[in-house]
Design an enzyme around this catalytic site. Structure first.
Site, PDB file in Angstrom:
ATOM      1  CE  LYS A 172      49.605  43.375  29.383  1.00  0.00           C
ATOM      2  NZ  LYS A 172      49.514  41.934  29.502  1.00  0.00           N
ATOM      3  CE  LYS A 240      46.166  47.346  35.525  1.00  0.00           C
ATOM      4  NZ  LYS A 240      47.555  46.971  35.312  1.00  0.00           N
TER       5      LYS A 240
END
Ligand code: NAP
Length: 292
Positions: A172, A240
């Site tokens: 990811k 984030k």
């Protein structure tokens, strides 16, 4: 199959729904804000529980899709966390975008309790979750993944085990690194073309069929031209994610100069009040300069 779902946000809400409508799973949900769980139960068949532990108690499989590492620790190993009540042999599948280190930590904690754990962050956004067409990047043990895959299939078009615990989160990170520079390049191109007086809808119609074409170009050029960002994947979430990538790069030594720069551009978007704006809002930095 009895399942539990923790975290009914933009992503988790429809994903949990697909497990019931397509997978015929017997579902218990938990959401920190109870009203969302009540609405979910009204829409799909199932029950709501008041803690992650209560939701997970009788489940064969427990899913989570919460915000970040700390949220994930809270709903798993926290005082009311799912790991405290899951039955031996049950499996935990985590769809949160989190660090590889928390995935390894929770994998070890799960194994110590006789549980399975698969880190399984997703790509495809709100639309992908609602259409059940996500891409799911998985890390963990082969036997655990073999149990997870027939369930993940209900909300994904692509899924794969990419290595041991943490590998899904590392994949990811590759995804987010590849997107960061691409969106900045697209923002520069769209802004440049508009400054040059071109009809950018027409330009994208042509160049999206050539070597510059991308998902971001296809799906985001119209709203970039219009300066509309009130949807999609929030800049706050992207910061984030890029923070996780930059932390990991300090460990593995891979240079991420463009990612670091784009992270700072998103900090500027946040200062413009765009923390919840879609990631395509990088172009808003230029549009803001024009206003000055
Ligand atoms: P969201 O709409 O903000 O939902 C977050 C969910 O987590 C909510 O159900 C929230 O509960 C719950 N939560 C957060 N902290 C918690 C805690 N400490 N304890 C219990 N529950 C907690 O976020 P989202 O867009 O669904 O994203 C979820 C994850 O998927 C994130 O890691 C994100 O980076 C990732 N992701 C998102 C997208 C996207 O396009 N949105 C795409 C790919 C990946 P409340 O309802 O009470 O706030």
């Amino acid at each position: 199959m009895r399942a539990a779902w923790i975290g009914l946000g933009v992503m988790g809400y429809p994903m949990a729904g697909h497990l019931v409508t397509r997978g015929s799973v017997d579902m218990t949900v938990y959401n920190r804000t109870g009203a969302k769980a009540a609405k979910w139960v009204e829409t799909f068949k199932g029950r709501a529980a008041v803690t992650p532990a209560a939701a997970a108690k009788d489940a064969d499989v427990v899913f989570a899709c919460v915000g970040n590492d700390d949220d994930l620790r809270q709903v798993t190993i926290g005082s009311d966390g799912a790991f405290n009540s899951m039955k031996p042999g049950a499996l935990f599948i985590d769809h949160t975008t989190a660090s590889a280190s928390v995935a390894r930590e929770l994998h070890a904690a799960a194994k110590a309790r006789g549980l399975g754990f698969v880190d399984a962050p997703v790509s495809g956004g709100q639309a992908g979750a609602e259409n059940g067409m996500l891409t799911v990047m998985c890390g963990g043990d082969e036997a655990d993944y073999a149990r997870a895959e027939p369930l993940i299939v209900h909300f994904s078009k692509m899924r794969k085990l990419l290595g041991p615990a943490g590998s899904g989160q590392l994949a990811k990170m590759c995804n987010q690194i590849a997107i960061a520079g691409l969106v900045q390049g697209l923002a520069e191109a769209v802004n440049f073309g508009m400054k040059a007086g071109l009809d950018m809808e027409a330009v994208v119609d042509v160049i999206s069929k050539g070597a510059a074409g991308s998902w971001q170009m296809e799906n985001r050029h119209k709203t970039m031209i219009a300066g509309k960002f009130d949807f999609g994947f929030a800049a706050d979430w992207m910061r984030k994610d890029l923070g996780i990538c930059l932390d990991e790069s300090r460990r593995n030594g891979a240079p991420l100069p463009v990612t670091a720069l784009v992270d700072q551009f998103y900090a500027e978007v946040q200062k413009l009040g765009g923390g919840r704006w879609d990631t395509s809002s990088l172009i808003a930095r230029f549009q803001n300069l024009d206003k000055k």
